[in-house]
Write an enzyme that holds these catalytic residues in place. Structure first.
Site, PDB file in Angstrom:
ATOM      1  CB  THR A 129     -47.774  23.021  -3.029  1.00  0.00           C
ATOM      2  OG1 THR A 129     -46.461  23.016  -3.627  1.00  0.00           O
ATOM      3  CG2 THR A 129     -47.625  23.086  -1.510  1.00  0.00           C
ATOM      4  CB  CYS A 130     -49.274  23.631  -7.882  1.00  0.00           C
ATOM      5  SG  CYS A 130     -48.609  25.256  -7.460  1.00  0.00           S
ATOM      6  CG  ASN A 131     -44.638  25.184  -8.039  1.00  0.00           C
ATOM      7  OD1 ASN A 131     -44.816  24.826  -9.196  1.00  0.00           O
ATOM      8  ND2 ASN A 131     -44.854  26.426  -7.639  1.00  0.00           N
ATOM      9  NE  ARG A 132     -42.362  23.658  -2.353  1.00  0.00           N
ATOM     10  CZ  ARG A 132     -41.129  23.865  -2.808  1.00  0.00           C
ATOM     11  NH1 ARG A 132     -40.192  22.963  -2.592  1.00  0.00           N
ATOM     12  NH2 ARG A 132     -40.812  24.957  -3.458  1.00  0.00           N
ATOM     13  CB  SER A 189     -42.106  29.933  -4.195  1.00  0.00           C
ATOM     14  OG  SER A 189     -42.597  29.574  -2.921  1.00  0.00           O
ATOM     15  CG  ASN A 195     -47.765  36.564   0.750  1.00  0.00           C
ATOM     16  OD1 ASN A 195     -46.728  36.583   1.411  1.00  0.00           O
ATOM     17  ND2 ASN A 195     -48.282  37.657   0.202  1.00  0.00           N
ATOM     18  N   GLY A 269     -63.062  26.912 -10.708  1.00  0.00           N
ATOM     19  CA  GLY A 269     -62.517  26.771  -9.357  1.00  0.00           C
ATOM     20  C   GLY A 269     -62.487  28.116  -8.660  1.00  0.00           C
ATOM     21  CB  ALA A 270     -64.709  29.882  -6.601  1.00  0.00           C
TER      22      ALA A 270
END
Length: 524
Positions: A129-132, A189, A195, A269-270
């Site tokens: 993900t963006c954080n991990r 997070s 979520n 980005g949608a």
């Protein structure tokens, strides 16, 4: 001084992580408080190690737990298959490293296939993900498994093994299980309780199940989703929680000199993140924005969901520079593996319409806005790691919500670990039967060789039959005590203690590991 029995390997630059909280419930709150105090990295690390070292093992530990955690007798953890997580997160590593290690969702199946081809890896899953970036594996040997996965990460990303080791964290078995459950619940997070991470854990589970890469890891992710749902349903962790997207909007508005209604907004980005950005912009009073995407379908669907009076203008990605020239604030959240904006792109843009620096808020990993853009006076660039200042304001509330969730996490962890431990008896039963059958067959063969032609076929068959009956009768009682019927933790502990005794007495541990490695090599 008693030392915590958690199986965690700390890297030199490792910061605090809520995955440490579960090592002892009484120390959890202290660790959360330390994490929220303003201090430098060295001071925080020293306090954390002090709290963890003052934590004693529970006095009511079962014999099995003592066996598992004994420094003198670690055959249980060495020889059984271990669940291992090798990870880097915003707690432990810079964005520059995470974006190089990031694995796009479309490549998760290929990554899992490559990981499972490693000599000591049975099963694998990827959570990026963006954080991990976290790799979960079932390893035949935890030490060799960690080495192989780390080398794979290095080869794939081009980052030296030594650099990865400096910033990674390692968790084993129960600690790895509880960490994933906390991740799914949103406790790990940047924004506590958000979520989106649960949907990402669910996607990881689906990939593992679709690819058929094993029972242990797929069940682990299935139970992680269950834990995440329970935490959100039974606690207040999600009440008032911001998301990465909402934090990005909040950050942009705090840096915006004018009002949101007069600013020209561009959202690139949608997908899910982009949609959330649009929703939060509308909630803050934005009534007009340009949204860029590969196709118009997603933008049209978002437009239908918005309230009347909100104008969403679709533009294709090939008009990106023209649209950027007219925007005050640019949000990027695409899955592009190469930057959409570089210094040479931004420096040719006309001055911002409101005559102040153009804001770029990039929540993509890898980044959509190159770091070189920040060198320009005409641009101010923010990425996911800059969102920390937005969520820092409610640290006490986050700590309280985390404490509410921990009992549920511990309960779900115990249930999963009980299920996983119960599986360990099956290889023992199989190997015990195999070993006794080998001994029986060797003895019968010696008997037949000794008597030579004096033993007819009928007598040989009788000897075979009677020796099998003898062996089965001898094994009957051990087998009864090696079968777990699922009726309670005390019965499970007793079964596992019996299993360890049989493994030790009959020297089965080494044989089980050798058999697994041999089977894996045969498949290759």
């Amino acid at each position: 001084m008693a030392v915590s029995n958690a199986s965690v390997v700390l890297s030199p630059n490792l910061e605090t992580s809520s995955s440490w909280y579960h090592h002892n419930p009484s120390s959890s709150l202290d660790l959360i408080r330390i994490h929220t105090l303003p201090m430098n990295k060295m001071t925080r690390r020293g306090l954390i190690q002090r709290v963890r070292c003052e934590t004693s093992p529970s006095s009511d530990s079962s014999p099995l737990d003592k066996l598992k955690n004994s420094p003198a007798i670690d055959r249980y953890t060495r020889e059984r298959s271990s669940i291992v997580v090798i990870g880097l997160s915003f707690h432990t590593s810079p964005l520059e490293m995470r974006e190089r290690l990031a694995i796009p969702e479309a490549e998760w199946p290929l990554a899992i296939t490559q990981l499972c081809a490693l000599n000591h890896i049975e099963e694998a899953a990827v959570l990026s993900t963006c954080n991990r970036i976290e790799i979960y594996v079932s390893a035949l040997s935890r030490y060799r498994g960690v080495k192989e996965v780390t080398e794979w990460m290095s080869k794939r990303s081009g980052i030296p093994v030594s650099d990865i080791c400096q910033h990674r964290f390692l968790l084993y078995n129960k600690d790895a299980t509880q960490h994933l459950f906390q991740v799914s619940a949103g406790l790990e997070s940047l924004v506590i309780g958000e979520n989106q991470i649960q949907s990402q854990v669910r996607k990881a589970e689906q990939v593992v199940k679709q690819e058929g890469f094993g029972r242990i890891i797929s069940t682990l992710f299935e139970k992680a989703n269950k834990a995440g749902k329970r935490v959100r349903a039974q606690t207040n962790i999600a009440s008032g929680a911001v998301s990465v997207s909402s934090a990005a909007v909040e950050l942009a508005l705090t840096k915006l000199p004018g009002s949101v209604s007069s600013a020209m907004m561009l959202v690139i980005g949608a997908g899910e993140m982009g949609k959330r950005i649009i929703e939060h912009l509308v909630a803050k009073g934005c009534t007009k924005m340009v949204v860029m995407n590969r196709s118009e379908d997603k933008v049209a669907a978002i437009r239908k969901e918005m309230q009347s009076g909100v104008e969403i203008i679709y533009k294709p990605l090939d008009e990106i520079l023209a649209c950027a020239a007219e925007a005050n604030v640019i949000f990027t959240s695409t899955s592009s593996e190469t930057p959409l904006f570089l210094k040479e792109h931004v420096e040719i843009l006309p001055p911002c319409p409101a005559d102040y620096a153009r804001l770029f808020v990039d929540i993509s990993v890898p980044r959509n806005v190159g770091s070189c853009v920040a060198e320009l006076d005409s641009a101010r660039v923010y990425n996911v790691d800059d969102l920390k200042e937005v969520v820092a304001a409610n640290k006490e509330d986050r700590a309280r919500k985390s404490m509410e969730a921990l009992p549920i996490i511990r309960e779900e962890t115990i249930e999963f670990e009980g299920w996983r431990d119960s599986l360990q008896t099956f290889p023992t039963i199989r190997k015990l039967r195999s070993k006794t059958e080998r001994i029986r067959a060797e003895c019968v063969e010696k008997l037949i060789s000794k008597h030579g032609n004096g033993m007819d076929k009928k007598t040989r068959e009788a000897v075979e039959k009677q020796t099998r009956i003898i062996v089965n009768n001898i094994l009957d009682y051990p087998m009864k005590h090696l079968r777990y019927d699922g009726t309670g933790s005390s019965k499970l502990r007793e079964t596992l203690e019996n299993m360890q005794a049989v493994n030790r007495i009959y020297e089965l541990d080494g044989e089980l590991l050798e058999e697994k490695i041999r089977e894996k090599k045969d498949k290759k």
